[in-house]
Motif scaffolding. Structure first.
Motif, PDB file in Angstrom:
ATOM      1  N   LYS A 229       0.835  -1.193   0.000  1.00 23.61           N
ATOM      2  CA  LYS A 229       0.000   0.000   0.000  1.00 23.61           C
ATOM      3  C   LYS A 229       0.873   1.248   0.000  1.00 23.61           C
ATOM      4  O   LYS A 229       1.897   1.305   0.668  1.00 23.61           O
ATOM      5  N   GLN A 230       0.460   2.255  -0.750  1.00 26.37           N
ATOM      6  CA  GLN A 230       1.181   3.518  -0.791  1.00 26.37           C
ATOM      7  C   GLN A 230       0.587   4.495   0.217  1.00 26.37           C
ATOM      8  O   GLN A 230      -0.585   4.418   0.562  1.00 26.37           O
ATOM      9  N   GLN A 231       1.428   5.410   0.663  1.00 24.16           N
ATOM     10  CA  GLN A 231       0.926   6.449   1.560  1.00 24.16           C
ATOM     11  C   GLN A 231       0.032   7.404   0.767  1.00 24.16           C
ATOM     12  O   GLN A 231       0.427   7.913  -0.272  1.00 24.16           O
ATOM     13  N   THR A 232      -1.170   7.636   1.270  1.00 25.37           N
ATOM     14  CA  THR A 232      -2.082   8.571   0.617  1.00 25.37           C
ATOM     15  C   THR A 232      -1.551   9.992   0.756  1.00 25.37           C
ATOM     16  O   THR A 232      -1.550  10.769  -0.195  1.00 25.37           O
ATOM     17  N   VAL A 233      -1.107  10.336   1.952  1.00 28.39           N
ATOM     18  CA  VAL A 233      -0.493  11.640   2.215  1.00 28.39           C
ATOM     19  C   VAL A 233       0.793  11.396   2.993  1.00 28.39           C
ATOM     20  O   VAL A 233       0.775  10.769   4.051  1.00 28.39           O
TER      21      VAL A 233
ATOM     22  N   VAL B 276      -6.236   5.228  13.030  1.00 25.23           N
ATOM     23  CA  VAL B 276      -6.682   6.139  11.977  1.00 25.23           C
ATOM     24  C   VAL B 276      -5.624   6.245  10.886  1.00 25.23           C
ATOM     25  O   VAL B 276      -5.919   6.195   9.687  1.00 25.23           O
ATOM     26  N   VAL B 277      -4.372   6.385  11.289  1.00 25.32           N
ATOM     27  CA  VAL B 277      -3.262   6.469  10.331  1.00 25.32           C
ATOM     28  C   VAL B 277      -3.197   5.203   9.478  1.00 25.32           C
ATOM     29  O   VAL B 277      -3.049   5.260   8.253  1.00 25.32           O
ATOM     30  N   ALA B 278      -3.312   4.049  10.136  1.00 23.81           N
ATOM     31  CA  ALA B 278      -3.224   2.781   9.418  1.00 23.81           C
ATOM     32  C   ALA B 278      -4.366   2.621   8.422  1.00 23.81           C
ATOM     33  O   ALA B 278      -4.174   2.097   7.315  1.00 23.81           O
ATOM     34  N   LEU B 279      -5.555   3.062   8.794  1.00 24.37           N
ATOM     35  CA  LEU B 279      -6.732   2.883   7.948  1.00 24.37           C
ATOM     36  C   LEU B 279      -6.737   3.858   6.765  1.00 24.37           C
ATOM     37  O   LEU B 279      -7.039   3.484   5.630  1.00 24.37           O
ATOM     38  N   THR B 280      -6.390   5.114   7.031  1.00 20.86           N
ATOM     39  CA  THR B 280      -6.495   6.141   5.993  1.00 20.86           C
ATOM     40  C   THR B 280      -5.227   6.258   5.153  1.00 20.86           C
ATOM     41  O   THR B 280      -5.273   6.833   4.058  1.00 20.86           O
ATOM     42  N   ARG B 281      -4.101   5.743   5.646  1.00 18.67           N
ATOM     43  CA  ARG B 281      -2.795   5.885   4.993  1.00 18.67           C
ATOM     44  C   ARG B 281      -2.403   7.355   4.863  1.00 18.67           C
ATOM     45  O   ARG B 281      -1.629   7.738   3.981  1.00 18.67           O
ATOM     46  N   VAL B 282      -2.935   8.187   5.757  1.00 17.03           N
ATOM     47  CA  VAL B 282      -2.572   9.606   5.814  1.00 17.03           C
ATOM     48  C   VAL B 282      -1.543   9.765   6.925  1.00 17.03           C
ATOM     49  O   VAL B 282      -1.864   9.667   8.097  1.00 17.03           O
TER      50      VAL B 282
END
Length: 437
Positions: free
Chosen positions: A2-6, A300-306
């Protein structure tokens, strides 16, 4: 993969930035205000201290770790005990020295590395101590759920409110998805509060009298009180820092896994621990509970990848602003104890279960006599309320005593398992992640 969204140092578009920060605020909100509500401290001050502590943490870690800090559950019983002895001011003095412990440990880690700390606090010690934190608070949760605080007697109305809150929180945790799935505690409190209103348990007079903009009830040394040292409070509060240190390491390992960066190596565990200590020191200077990294926000960080620290910082600024909104603070103080009792039944149980999970995840063999002895002694000493009366005013009790005895047994008993280095643990997590993918 998975890539980081932000990315960690990426600044989102303003509207997106606000929404993502609000999400982090709600994720930590319920648990952060629960600690002061249980201990008698100000929820508004807790919000301000968590926000300021998080901003300080971001600065100390050079903006390289996307972690939010909130009120620490490990300190609930020590804070209550410290307040009994020396009032809220006494709890702040104990919190100050706990923060200093973080600072000292951070300097030692910088000079000698992290391996000694992992040997001092292996999973066989930390896991049972975390279980003691949750199970030791079980009686508090049940009393809040079952009893009318005015008479301290059983109340069917209060119990019904607590059970409604508990059931709603469980439903939100299991069945809700997306944003609402991240805030089951807040949903449970809001739903239970609404139900309590119809049961006649809520008095809105404080809300009507409160101003929209209102300074929280800060407790500031040399301004609102004159600090005085107490060895009894020192020995109640300081040993708990060892427990939260081990939890902190666990949080850093999880964040490293999620972000696929070894934060223990860079920017370094010493910076992360120092940031936690600075946040706790800030809390002690304004009247808030000790701070620690929050599993809810890591989720939250893990789920949103933000991963943006600017999003985390935005949540921190919003938390500080919330603390100065008098109407919000007043509403929080009107939450019935039955509502908090219902939520606490689940939360305290989850804390105990997380201790068990630590043993399972680290493949600790309880069938091994050495491990069985250490875990058994820690559980009984911690939950049973054992204490050592050192002097007329110094007492080492409960969780603090259980932690010290657990560390001693681990160092004395033969047959210790080899402790992995941070590089080995990070590699293990990466391997597991790759195989799962």
């Amino acid at each position: 993969m998975k890539q980081q969204t932000v990315g960690i140092n990426e600044v989102p578009r303003l509207d997106k930035w606000l929404v993502l920060s609000v999400q982090h605020l709600f994720a930590m909100f319920g648990a952060t205000i629960l600690v002061p509500l249980l201990t008698g401290l100000s929820p508004a001050v807790a919000l301000v201290s968590s926000g300021l502590g998080t901003l300080a943490y971001i600065v100390v870690t050079k903006g390289k770790i996307p972690a939010y800090l909130g009120s620490s559950f490990a300190f609930i019983m020590p804070i209550i005990a410290a307040i009994t002895i020396g009032g809220p001011e006494g709890a702040m003095i104990g919190s100050f020295f706990a923060g200093l412990v973080y600072g000292v440990v951070a300097l030692i880690i910088r000079a000698t590395g992290v391996q000694w700390l992992m040997k001092l606090l292996p999973p066989i010690v930390v896991g049972p101590v975390i279980m003691v934190i949750g199970l030791g608070l079980a009686g508090v949760a049940i009393d809040m759920a079952m009893n009318d605080p005015a008479t301290e007697a059983y109340s069917g109305v209060h119990l019904s409110v607590a059970m409604f809150t508990l059931v709603l929180t469980i439903i939100a945790s299991i069945f809700f998805r997306g944003f609402f799935g991240l805030i089951p505690i807040l949903i449970g409190i809001a739903g239970g509060y609404t139900f309590a209103v119809f049961q006649g348990l809520v008095d809105f007079s404080a809300v009507r009298e409160a101003n929209w903009i209102q300074a929280p009830d800060f407790i500031v040394p040399f301004v609102t009180y004159s600090p005085s040292f107490s060895w009894e409070i020192f020995f109640i509060m300081v040993p708990i820092a060892l427990v939260t240190l081990s939890e902190h390491i666990g949080d850093q390992m999880v964040l490293s896994k999620v972000a696929e960066r070894n934060f223990i190596e860079k920017p370094g565990l010493h910076r992360s621990v120092m940031g936690d200590g600075v946040a706790t020191l800030i809390s002690s200077f304004i009247g808030g509970p000790p701070n620690t990294t929050y599993g809810e926000n890591i989720g939250v960080v893990a789920l949103t990848r933000v991963f943006s620290v600017f999003v985390i910082g935005g949540a921190a600024v919003l938390a500080v602003m919330f603390g100065f909104i008098g109407k919000v603070s007043a509403v929080i103080t009107t939450i019935p104890t039955a509502v908090m009792g219902g939520v606490s039944i689940l939360l305290f149980g989850i804390i105990a279960s997380n201790g068990l999970r630590m043993l399972i995840d680290n493949q600790v063999d309880i069938g091994k006599k050495r491990n069985l002895i250490i875990s058994s002694v820690i559980l009984v000493v911690g939950i049973g309320g054992a204490f050592i009366q050192v002097t007329d005013v110094i007492e080492i009790a409960g969780m603090a005593l259980a932690t010290i005895i657990g560390i001693a047994l681990n160092l004395i008993l033969p047959g210790r398992d080899q402790v992995k280095t941070s590089e080995e643990m990070f590699k293990d997590m990466s391997d597991k992640k790759d195989s799962a993918a």
